[in-house]
Design a protein around this motif. Sequence first.
Motif, PDB file in Angstrom:
ATOM      1  N   GLN A 230      42.369  25.629  21.098  1.00 24.78           N
ATOM      2  CA  GLN A 230      42.187  24.188  20.884  1.00 24.78           C
ATOM      3  C   GLN A 230      43.528  23.464  20.849  1.00 24.78           C
ATOM      4  N   VAL A 231      43.553  22.238  21.369  1.00 18.15           N
ATOM      5  CA  VAL A 231      44.829  21.535  21.539  1.00 18.15           C
ATOM      6  C   VAL A 231      45.597  21.384  20.228  1.00 18.15           C
ATOM      7  N   GLU A 232      44.909  21.060  19.115  1.00 22.41           N
ATOM      8  CA  GLU A 232      45.622  20.913  17.836  1.00 22.41           C
ATOM      9  C   GLU A 232      46.331  22.209  17.449  1.00 22.41           C
ATOM     10  N   ASN A 233      45.672  23.347  17.702  1.00 19.18           N
ATOM     11  CA  ASN A 233      46.287  24.642  17.367  1.00 19.18           C
ATOM     12  C   ASN A 233      47.506  24.921  18.241  1.00 19.18           C
ATOM     13  N   ARG A 234      47.401  24.546  19.526  1.00 20.92           N
ATOM     14  CA  ARG A 234      48.551  24.731  20.424  1.00 20.92           C
ATOM     15  C   ARG A 234      49.720  23.879  19.945  1.00 20.92           C
ATOM     16  N   LEU A 235      49.429  22.617  19.601  1.00 16.50           N
ATOM     17  CA  LEU A 235      50.493  21.707  19.152  1.00 16.50           C
ATOM     18  C   LEU A 235      51.085  22.176  17.827  1.00 16.50           C
TER      19      LEU A 235
ATOM     20  N   PRO B 153      59.812  10.252  22.227  1.00 15.83           N
ATOM     21  CA  PRO B 153      58.497   9.883  22.756  1.00 15.83           C
ATOM     22  C   PRO B 153      57.862  11.023  23.554  1.00 15.83           C
ATOM     23  N   ILE B 154      56.552  11.178  23.394  1.00 19.11           N
ATOM     24  CA  ILE B 154      55.777  12.162  24.161  1.00 19.11           C
ATOM     25  C   ILE B 154      55.121  11.372  25.281  1.00 19.11           C
ATOM     26  N   MET B 155      55.671  11.495  26.501  1.00 18.27           N
ATOM     27  CA  MET B 155      55.148  10.669  27.587  1.00 18.27           C
ATOM     28  C   MET B 155      55.346  11.338  28.933  1.00 18.27           C
ATOM     29  N   ASP B 156      54.505  10.913  29.895  1.00 17.67           N
ATOM     30  CA  ASP B 156      54.749  11.311  31.278  1.00 17.67           C
ATOM     31  C   ASP B 156      55.159  10.046  32.031  1.00 17.67           C
ATOM     32  N   ASP B 157      55.039  10.045  33.354  1.00 15.95           N
ATOM     33  CA  ASP B 157      55.496   8.881  34.131  1.00 15.95           C
ATOM     34  C   ASP B 157      54.698   7.622  33.826  1.00 15.95           C
ATOM     35  N   VAL B 158      53.457   7.804  33.381  1.00 18.10           N
ATOM     36  CA  VAL B 158      52.599   6.623  33.232  1.00 18.10           C
ATOM     37  C   VAL B 158      52.195   6.287  31.805  1.00 18.10           C
ATOM     38  N   TYR B 159      52.131   7.274  30.925  1.00 17.51           N
ATOM     39  CA  TYR B 159      51.459   7.023  29.653  1.00 17.51           C
ATOM     40  C   TYR B 159      52.228   7.592  28.472  1.00 17.51           C
ATOM     41  N   LEU B 160      52.225   6.836  27.372  1.00 17.62           N
ATOM     42  CA  LEU B 160      52.805   7.317  26.117  1.00 17.62           C
ATOM     43  C   LEU B 160      51.669   7.905  25.266  1.00 17.62           C
ATOM     44  N   TYR B 161      51.762   9.189  24.941  1.00 18.39           N
ATOM     45  CA  TYR B 161      50.716   9.871  24.160  1.00 18.39           C
ATOM     46  C   TYR B 161      51.015   9.834  22.672  1.00 18.39           C
ATOM     47  N   GLY B 162      52.290   9.639  22.332  1.00 18.96           N
ATOM     48  CA  GLY B 162      52.686   9.641  20.934  1.00 18.96           C
ATOM     49  C   GLY B 162      54.173   9.894  20.826  1.00 18.96           C
ATOM     50  N   VAL B 163      54.609  10.368  19.661  1.00 22.66           N
ATOM     51  CA  VAL B 163      56.016  10.713  19.465  1.00 22.66           C
ATOM     52  C   VAL B 163      56.104  12.002  18.654  1.00 22.66           C
ATOM     53  N   MET B 164      57.261  12.629  18.754  1.00 20.48           N
ATOM     54  CA  MET B 164      57.543  13.839  17.984  1.00 20.48           C
ATOM     55  C   MET B 164      58.711  13.546  17.077  1.00 20.48           C
ATOM     56  N   ASN B 165      58.543  13.724  15.770  1.00 16.33           N
ATOM     57  CA  ASN B 165      59.631  13.514  14.816  1.00 16.33           C
ATOM     58  C   ASN B 165      60.238  14.841  14.381  1.00 16.33           C
TER      59      ASN B 165
ATOM     60  N   VAL C 207      60.802  19.259  26.192  1.00 16.61           N
ATOM     61  CA  VAL C 207      59.731  19.739  25.314  1.00 16.61           C
ATOM     62  C   VAL C 207      58.647  18.667  25.190  1.00 16.61           C
ATOM     63  N   ALA C 208      59.067  17.419  24.950  1.00 16.44           N
ATOM     64  CA  ALA C 208      58.115  16.319  24.771  1.00 16.44           C
ATOM     65  C   ALA C 208      57.295  16.089  26.042  1.00 16.44           C
ATOM     66  N   THR C 209      57.926  16.250  27.208  1.00 15.56           N
ATOM     67  CA  THR C 209      57.203  16.108  28.483  1.00 15.56           C
ATOM     68  C   THR C 209      56.148  17.200  28.618  1.00 15.56           C
TER      69      THR C 209
ATOM     70  N   THR D 105      50.300  18.920  27.944  1.00 19.54           N
ATOM     71  CA  THR D 105      49.293  19.648  27.158  1.00 19.54           C
ATOM     72  C   THR D 105      48.200  18.695  26.683  1.00 19.54           C
ATOM     73  N   ILE D 106      48.618  17.540  26.142  1.00 17.35           N
ATOM     74  CA  ILE D 106      47.656  16.568  25.620  1.00 17.35           C
ATOM     75  C   ILE D 106      46.825  15.997  26.769  1.00 17.35           C
ATOM     76  N   ARG D 107      47.499  15.642  27.873  1.00 15.73           N
ATOM     77  CA  ARG D 107      46.787  15.070  29.027  1.00 15.73           C
ATOM     78  C   ARG D 107      45.732  16.045  29.549  1.00 15.73           C
ATOM     79  N   ASN D 108      46.135  17.311  29.729  1.00 14.39           N
ATOM     80  CA  ASN D 108      45.205  18.306  30.268  1.00 14.39           C
ATOM     81  C   ASN D 108      44.023  18.544  29.352  1.00 14.39           C
ATOM     82  N   SER D 109      44.271  18.538  28.038  1.00 15.85           N
ATOM     83  CA  SER D 109      43.158  18.769  27.116  1.00 15.85           C
ATOM     84  C   SER D 109      42.190  17.594  27.164  1.00 15.85           C
TER      85      SER D 109
END
Length: 199
Positions: A25-30, A123-135, A155-157, A162-166
Amino acid sequence: GRNGGGGEPTALLARIVEISNSNIQVENRLKHICDFLSRETRSACVCIYRREKRGEDLAPWVSSCIDIEECALMDFVVRPGEGVSGKAAGKRAPVFFPDVKTNPPTFAVPRELRDFTSILSVPIMDDVYLYGVMNFSTLAPASYTDEDLTFLGSVATEVAGTIRNSRLYNDARKRVSELITLNEIGHAISSTFEVKGTL
């Protein structure tokens, strides 16, 4: 570099790619990624804030310092421009506060700062979308080289992927189950008419 952390950046990234491609599950991977990075970067806490589906607010999602379930119960959001993470999200670029105790961000968010000294938000983002941030938060003062920032950006990319694929996977699963339901309804309707036709 990296506050005296071990390992070569390429080897570390390879490990992160491996975790992010695993089928749990994505939360476990993260969570695995946060725990791993917390050890490697010697951060007291590595926390992923998720961008809310509607709008720009950030909410704590997964953290190296608490359980997934506990993190899910955290009931605060960081708005764009607030705290460290809200500034990184707003700028779509890393933001570093070397000492939040003596020089806190404007519109500080106490639950983000806690008892940390240094906070780096990427920031956790790809070319088009911001998914969040990592502190990356530390109790002792931290510093980051350009090489560190490049590595953490990679790493953030990877985390964004990971988030996009899930999300794509979950959307596809939902669509498949909707199609199955429609198919079953279709069968039920046609068999009802067949029954009537044979009378």
